[in-house]
Design a protein around this motif. Structure first.
Motif, PDB file in Angstrom:
ATOM      1  N   SER A 643     -18.835  11.302  -7.746  1.00  0.00           N
ATOM      2  CA  SER A 643     -17.661  10.861  -8.499  1.00  0.00           C
ATOM      3  C   SER A 643     -16.365  11.477  -7.979  1.00  0.00           C
ATOM      4  O   SER A 643     -15.360  10.780  -7.822  1.00  0.00           O
ATOM      5  N   ASN A 644     -16.359  12.772  -7.699  1.00  0.00           N
ATOM      6  CA  ASN A 644     -15.119  13.453  -7.325  1.00  0.00           C
ATOM      7  C   ASN A 644     -14.841  13.459  -5.830  1.00  0.00           C
ATOM      8  O   ASN A 644     -13.685  13.577  -5.410  1.00  0.00           O
ATOM      9  N   ARG A 645     -15.889  13.350  -5.017  1.00  0.00           N
ATOM     10  CA  ARG A 645     -15.697  13.410  -3.563  1.00  0.00           C
ATOM     11  C   ARG A 645     -15.977  12.077  -2.877  1.00  0.00           C
ATOM     12  O   ARG A 645     -15.577  11.885  -1.738  1.00  0.00           O
ATOM     13  N   GLY A 646     -16.720  11.210  -3.524  1.00  0.00           N
ATOM     14  CA  GLY A 646     -17.008   9.919  -2.931  1.00  0.00           C
ATOM     15  C   GLY A 646     -18.081   9.947  -1.872  1.00  0.00           C
ATOM     16  O   GLY A 646     -18.183   9.033  -1.060  1.00  0.00           O
ATOM     17  N   TRP A 647     -18.918  10.979  -1.850  1.00  0.00           N
ATOM     18  CA  TRP A 647     -19.962  11.072  -0.840  1.00  0.00           C
ATOM     19  C   TRP A 647     -21.051  10.039  -1.093  1.00  0.00           C
ATOM     20  O   TRP A 647     -21.349   9.674  -2.230  1.00  0.00           O
ATOM     21  N   GLY A 648     -21.696   9.592  -0.021  1.00  0.00           N
ATOM     22  CA  GLY A 648     -22.770   8.613  -0.111  1.00  0.00           C
ATOM     23  C   GLY A 648     -24.130   9.278  -0.131  1.00  0.00           C
ATOM     24  O   GLY A 648     -24.266  10.502  -0.002  1.00  0.00           O
ATOM     25  N   VAL A 649     -25.164   8.452  -0.234  1.00  0.00           N
ATOM     26  CA  VAL A 649     -26.516   8.976  -0.396  1.00  0.00           C
ATOM     27  C   VAL A 649     -27.006   9.686   0.858  1.00  0.00           C
ATOM     28  O   VAL A 649     -27.967  10.475   0.808  1.00  0.00           O
ATOM     29  N   THR A 650     -26.376   9.440   2.011  1.00  0.00           N
ATOM     30  CA  THR A 650     -26.802  10.102   3.239  1.00  0.00           C
ATOM     31  C   THR A 650     -26.311  11.546   3.328  1.00  0.00           C
ATOM     32  O   THR A 650     -26.785  12.305   4.170  1.00  0.00           O
ATOM     33  N   HIS A 651     -25.367  11.924   2.487  1.00  0.00           N
ATOM     34  CA  HIS A 651     -24.885  13.302   2.514  1.00  0.00           C
ATOM     35  C   HIS A 651     -25.966  14.228   1.950  1.00  0.00           C
ATOM     36  O   HIS A 651     -26.616  13.901   0.955  1.00  0.00           O
ATOM     37  N   PRO A 652     -26.177  15.399   2.562  1.00  0.00           N
ATOM     38  CA  PRO A 652     -27.251  16.295   2.096  1.00  0.00           C
ATOM     39  C   PRO A 652     -27.170  16.644   0.615  1.00  0.00           C
ATOM     40  O   PRO A 652     -28.203  16.724  -0.066  1.00  0.00           O
ATOM     41  N   VAL A 653     -25.978  16.852   0.098  1.00  0.00           N
ATOM     42  CA  VAL A 653     -25.844  17.199  -1.320  1.00  0.00           C
ATOM     43  C   VAL A 653     -26.345  16.066  -2.202  1.00  0.00           C
ATOM     44  O   VAL A 653     -27.002  16.297  -3.228  1.00  0.00           O
ATOM     45  N   ILE A 654     -26.067  14.824  -1.800  1.00  0.00           N
ATOM     46  CA  ILE A 654     -26.445  13.681  -2.632  1.00  0.00           C
ATOM     47  C   ILE A 654     -27.950  13.431  -2.556  1.00  0.00           C
ATOM     48  O   ILE A 654     -28.615  13.298  -3.599  1.00  0.00           O
ATOM     49  N   TYR A 655     -28.495  13.367  -1.345  1.00  0.00           N
ATOM     50  CA  TYR A 655     -29.923  13.051  -1.298  1.00  0.00           C
ATOM     51  C   TYR A 655     -30.770  14.209  -1.819  1.00  0.00           C
ATOM     52  O   TYR A 655     -31.883  13.996  -2.312  1.00  0.00           O
ATOM     53  N   MET A 656     -30.280  15.449  -1.766  1.00  0.00           N
ATOM     54  CA  MET A 656     -31.012  16.544  -2.385  1.00  0.00           C
ATOM     55  C   MET A 656     -31.013  16.408  -3.915  1.00  0.00           C
ATOM     56  O   MET A 656     -31.966  16.807  -4.577  1.00  0.00           O
ATOM     57  N   GLY A 657     -29.931  15.840  -4.452  1.00  0.00           N
ATOM     58  CA  GLY A 657     -29.930  15.543  -5.884  1.00  0.00           C
ATOM     59  C   GLY A 657     -30.997  14.527  -6.238  1.00  0.00           C
ATOM     60  O   GLY A 657     -31.709  14.666  -7.249  1.00  0.00           O
ATOM     61  N   PHE A 658     -31.135  13.475  -5.411  1.00  0.00           N
ATOM     62  CA  PHE A 658     -32.182  12.474  -5.630  1.00  0.00           C
ATOM     63  C   PHE A 658     -33.569  13.085  -5.444  1.00  0.00           C
ATOM     64  O   PHE A 658     -34.486  12.815  -6.224  1.00  0.00           O
ATOM     65  N   VAL A 659     -33.724  13.915  -4.407  1.00  0.00           N
ATOM     66  CA  VAL A 659     -35.019  14.557  -4.152  1.00  0.00           C
ATOM     67  C   VAL A 659     -35.415  15.447  -5.324  1.00  0.00           C
ATOM     68  O   VAL A 659     -36.555  15.428  -5.792  1.00  0.00           O
ATOM     69  N   SER A 660     -34.465  16.234  -5.816  1.00  0.00           N
ATOM     70  CA  SER A 660     -34.742  17.116  -6.945  1.00  0.00           C
ATOM     71  C   SER A 660     -35.146  16.321  -8.181  1.00  0.00           C
ATOM     72  O   SER A 660     -36.144  16.647  -8.844  1.00  0.00           O
ATOM     73  N   ALA A 661     -34.397  15.264  -8.497  1.00  0.00           N
ATOM     74  CA  ALA A 661     -34.729  14.443  -9.668  1.00  0.00           C
ATOM     75  C   ALA A 661     -36.106  13.791  -9.502  1.00  0.00           C
ATOM     76  O   ALA A 661     -36.891  13.723 -10.460  1.00  0.00           O
ATOM     77  N   GLY A 662     -36.403  13.306  -8.294  1.00  0.00           N
ATOM     78  CA  GLY A 662     -37.699  12.687  -8.046  1.00  0.00           C
ATOM     79  C   GLY A 662     -38.853  13.674  -8.130  1.00  0.00           C
ATOM     80  O   GLY A 662     -39.908  13.374  -8.696  1.00  0.00           O
ATOM     81  N   LEU A 663     -38.647  14.872  -7.574  1.00  0.00           N
ATOM     82  CA  LEU A 663     -39.701  15.885  -7.620  1.00  0.00           C
ATOM     83  C   LEU A 663     -39.966  16.339  -9.057  1.00  0.00           C
ATOM     84  O   LEU A 663     -41.123  16.519  -9.460  1.00  0.00           O
ATOM     85  N   TRP A 664     -38.895  16.508  -9.846  1.00  0.00           N
ATOM     86  CA  TRP A 664     -39.100  16.920 -11.235  1.00  0.00           C
ATOM     87  C   TRP A 664     -39.779  15.812 -12.042  1.00  0.00           C
ATOM     88  O   TRP A 664     -40.569  16.094 -12.947  1.00  0.00           O
ATOM     89  N   LEU A 665     -39.488  14.556 -11.716  1.00  0.00           N
ATOM     90  CA  LEU A 665     -40.199  13.459 -12.371  1.00  0.00           C
ATOM     91  C   LEU A 665     -41.692  13.560 -12.073  1.00  0.00           C
ATOM     92  O   LEU A 665     -42.535  13.416 -12.974  1.00  0.00           O
ATOM     93  N   ALA A 666     -42.027  13.832 -10.808  1.00  0.00           N
ATOM     94  CA  ALA A 666     -43.437  13.985 -10.426  1.00  0.00           C
ATOM     95  C   ALA A 666     -44.064  15.198 -11.121  1.00  0.00           C
ATOM     96  O   ALA A 666     -45.216  15.152 -11.563  1.00  0.00           O
ATOM     97  N   VAL A 667     -43.304  16.296 -11.232  1.00  0.00           N
ATOM     98  CA  VAL A 667     -43.808  17.492 -11.918  1.00  0.00           C
ATOM     99  C   VAL A 667     -44.093  17.199 -13.381  1.00  0.00           C
ATOM    100  O   VAL A 667     -45.143  17.576 -13.917  1.00  0.00           O
ATOM    101  N   PHE A 668     -43.157  16.505 -14.045  1.00  0.00           N
ATOM    102  CA  PHE A 668     -43.359  16.189 -15.459  1.00  0.00           C
ATOM    103  C   PHE A 668     -44.570  15.279 -15.651  1.00  0.00           C
ATOM    104  O   PHE A 668     -45.340  15.455 -16.603  1.00  0.00           O
TER     105      PHE A 668
END
Length: 686
Positions: A643-668
């Motif tokens: 939202s504030n920087r406009g980064w896309g999904v290829t940026h490490p910060v963004i895809y790590m957010g997706f990876v973290s959310a996906g991994l926690w979904l698998a953990v739950f």
């Protein structure tokens, strides 16, 4: 499986050496029971003797600690089960309940319609569109009984079906049961009405987890020379108590001795059911849609709650405080209300203190004049003002001398040319705002009193400017607000916990009412419940995410520079994790209150570590080592960067957010699976 032919040929249910305990309390104590095919077996005994536990073991909702149960039924659909409580979705109509259970058992719409008409007539039920909450207790029990008959099972397990019914209807039900037994049905029925069980082909008199006697009512009456089964039962109870054999069976009639002599069956009949069935999934989805349509208040609450949260967040959070009261003491020999202080400070008589106060009024302050610093500080002590500012008697002249003399300025001039300021630091954010605006008011004043001098004596107004030049910010703007910082985190937290609230409420309400246990006995699996609920919840979640993004980023104009679909996809992934987390809280909690306590506690924890209340970089260094591994931290950082920087999904910060959310979904999901594997009674009402 070892089954002895002479016994299997005549028996629909065979239970041998059954033991079951809850902790240190033994409920079944070596119980042996045989129900012949095409008969009605009446299981009689006082409350707490183990009848309901035994029936739960027969329908595979509980497992024995030791012993075996053999059934002629080969699948769950061969058994019709009516629990002791009503255990129905009472917010549904009679018709909706029939269709729900009909789909669970794989019936077609035509079959359900035919059976529904038959059962409505037989049980004298009201209009099929009546909601269960509008029915009397007896009518609800009749609906519950009808559900157990809906799919025409081979074995019928009925836990006190005639409780609360009038004698005429009870008689009609018994006549129907007798007719069904003659047509090949095997029926086990428990009842408190002992004399009612005379109509059964065989009865078992149960006390303290064991059978005192088992045979036909006529044989028992003859054997014990009694006119009523109640007298037989009382006699056996007295004998059992006198012999101090609460964990043993009394002497049985000779016709039952052959059951004792039979060898113990080594294994228990198990049903092979698929983990996923399209007709059961369909039933669960349709039931969830029925509930959403029926519970209009809850549905509207879940749709409007994000709106309310976003509105109040934007109204209350992130705005700079205004109308802050600051005291001032000005000892220069004039009143700011009677003088002119515009002009070049080096050539004209101006009053810099008045200019500073004017700048402060244009910012956040209400200024109150005091005669002495002691009085002003006393006002601050009593919490009437946030700060005290003091101007020395010759403040303006000292400022001018300081500009003219530069490095030759005397110490006394430097002291009297400085503003003295006391501030209340008890509130960090407000004190920071006050300090910032006092400093910028002074800098603006110096700039303005020197600006006219540039055309008269060639003196630049930049002499006293801040020597640091702040260029346009690369991301965000040069005057960021806490609201812009907190908005992404607020959306992430809401989209995670809204499904937790909804899932926890729905699952716990069904668990506490015994509904989930009943549908599990009908063959429904946790996987089907979870997937069907998630499918409906996902639709609701997408609406909630869209609502929040529209309000936060369009209506209230918080900055959003990234791709809309990227942000929405991250929110949905986080929301799915919240939905499964809600399942875990629901199955681990004894009731809704317990789930709420777990939810509130975890909510506060995750808000603290994810960077909503305060930047994660400001946490204790030990916490910073692990806070990235919490469920919402990286997702919050990613949403803030989208939202504030406009980064896309290829940026490490963004895809790590997706990876973290996906991994926690698998953990739950894994945690939910393990909990259900370890605790086989997890869906039982407490």
């Amino acid at each position: 499986m070892t089954v002895f032919k002479d016994e299997a040929d005549i028996s629909g249910i065979v239970i041998r050496n059954a033991f079951k305990s809850y902790g240190s309390h033994a409920v079944l104590k070596g119980l042996n029971l045989t129900v012949q095919k095409s008969t009605i077996y009446g299981l009689l005994g006082p409350s707490g003797c183990g009848k309901t536990t035994l029936l739960s073991c027969i329908v595979k909702r509980l497992s024995l600690d030791h012993g075996s149960i053999s059934l002629t039924a080969k699948s769950v659909s061969d058994i019709g089960y009516m629990p002791q409580d009503v255990c129905l979705h009472t917010e549904l109509s009679i018709k909706e309940i029939f269709y729900y259970y009909g789909y669970i058992y794989g019936l077609t719409d035509k079959q359900i319609k035919f059976k529904m008409a038959e059962l409505l007539s037989f049980l004298e039920l009201p209009n099929q569109n009546r909601i269960c909450t509008e029915l009397s207790g007896g009518q609800q029990r009749r609906v519950s009984f009808a559900v157990s008959l809906l799919h025409d099972p081979k074995i019928l397990i009925l836990d006190e079906p005639t409780v609360g019914l009038d004698p005429v209807l009870s008689y009609t039900i018994w006549q129907r049961l007798l007719e069904m037994s003659r047509m090949g049905k095997t029926i086990v029925i428990t009842t408190h009405y002992i004399e009612e069980a005379k109509q059964a082909d065989a009865v078992g008199l149960m006390r303290n987890g064991a059978l005192l006697a088992e045979d036909s009512p006529s044989y028992l009456l003859q054997y014990y020379n009694s006119s009523s089964l109640e007298d037989v039962f009382l006699y056996l109870c007295e004998q059992d108590q006198n012999n101090n054999a609460g964990n043993k069976t009394a002497e049985l009639p000779s016709s039952c001795d052959k059951l004792r002599s039979l060898p113990n069956i080594e294994q228990t009949t198990s049903f092979t059911t698929s983990r996923f069935s399209s007709h059961r999934f369909k039933a669960q989805v349709i039931k969830n849609l029925y509930q959403i349509r029926r519970n209009v208040e809850i549905t509207l609450f879940m749709l409007f709650l994000p709106i309310v949260i976003c509105v109040f967040f934007n109204l209350a959070i992130g705005h700079d405080p205004t109308n802050l009261t600051v005291a001032y003491v000005n000892e220069e020999s004039y009143s700011c209300y009677n003088v002119t202080y515009k002009g070049c400070a080096l050539t004209e008589r101006i009053y810099a203190s008045c200019q500073v106060l004017d700048e402060m009024r244009e910012k956040t302050f209400n200024l109150v004049q005091f005669n002495s610093t002691e009085d002003a500080q006393l006002a601050m002590f009593h919490n009437h003002v946030w700060g005290v500012i003091y101007f020395a008697p010759n403040y303006t002249q000292s400022v001018v001398n300081r500009i003219n003399m530069g490095q030759h300025t005397k110490a006394g001039t430097l002291d009297s040319g400085a503003i003295s300021f006391w501030i209340d630091k008890s509130d960090k954010y407000i004190s920071s705002i006050v300090s910032r605006d006092v400093v910028t008011s002074l800098l603006d004043t110096i700039s303005k009193i020197l600006a006219p001098c540039s055309s008269k004596i060639k003196v630049s107004s930049k002499i006293m400017d801040n020597p640091i030049k702040f260029n346009q910010a690369i991301y965000g703007n040069n005057e960021p607000t806490f609201q812009h910082f907190a908005t992404p985190a607020a959306i992430i937290i809401c989209i995670f916990y809204l499904p937790v609230i909804f899932t926890g409420a729905i699952i716990n309400s069904e668990k506490e009412g015994g509904v989930i246990e009943r549908v599990m006995a009908a063959g429904m699996s946790f996987f089907e419940v979870a997937i069907a609920h998630s499918a409906v919840q996902s639709v609701l979640m997408i609406f909630q995410a869209i609502e929040m993004m529209i309000l936060m980023y369009i209506v209230y104009d918080n900055p959003y520079k990234g791709n809309i679909l990227t942000g929405l996809a991250l929110l949905v992934l986080v929301g799915c994790g919240g939905s499964v987390f809600g399942f875990i809280l629901a199955v681990l909690s004894k009731n809704l209150a317990g789930a709420c306590f777990f939810g509130i506690g975890s909510n506060f924890l995750l808000m603290c570590v994810c960077g909503f209340i305060w930047p994660a970089e400001g946490a204790h260094y030990l916490l910073r080592l692990i806070n990235s591994y919490f469920p919402l931290t990286l997702a919050t950082t990613a949403m803030r960067s989208i939202s504030n920087r406009g980064w896309g999904v290829t940026h490490p910060v963004i895809y790590m957010g997706f990876v973290s959310a996906g991994l926690w979904l698998a953990v739950f999901i894994s945690l939910a699976y393990l909990v259900l594997r370890i605790r086989d009674d997890i869906w039982r009402s407490k």
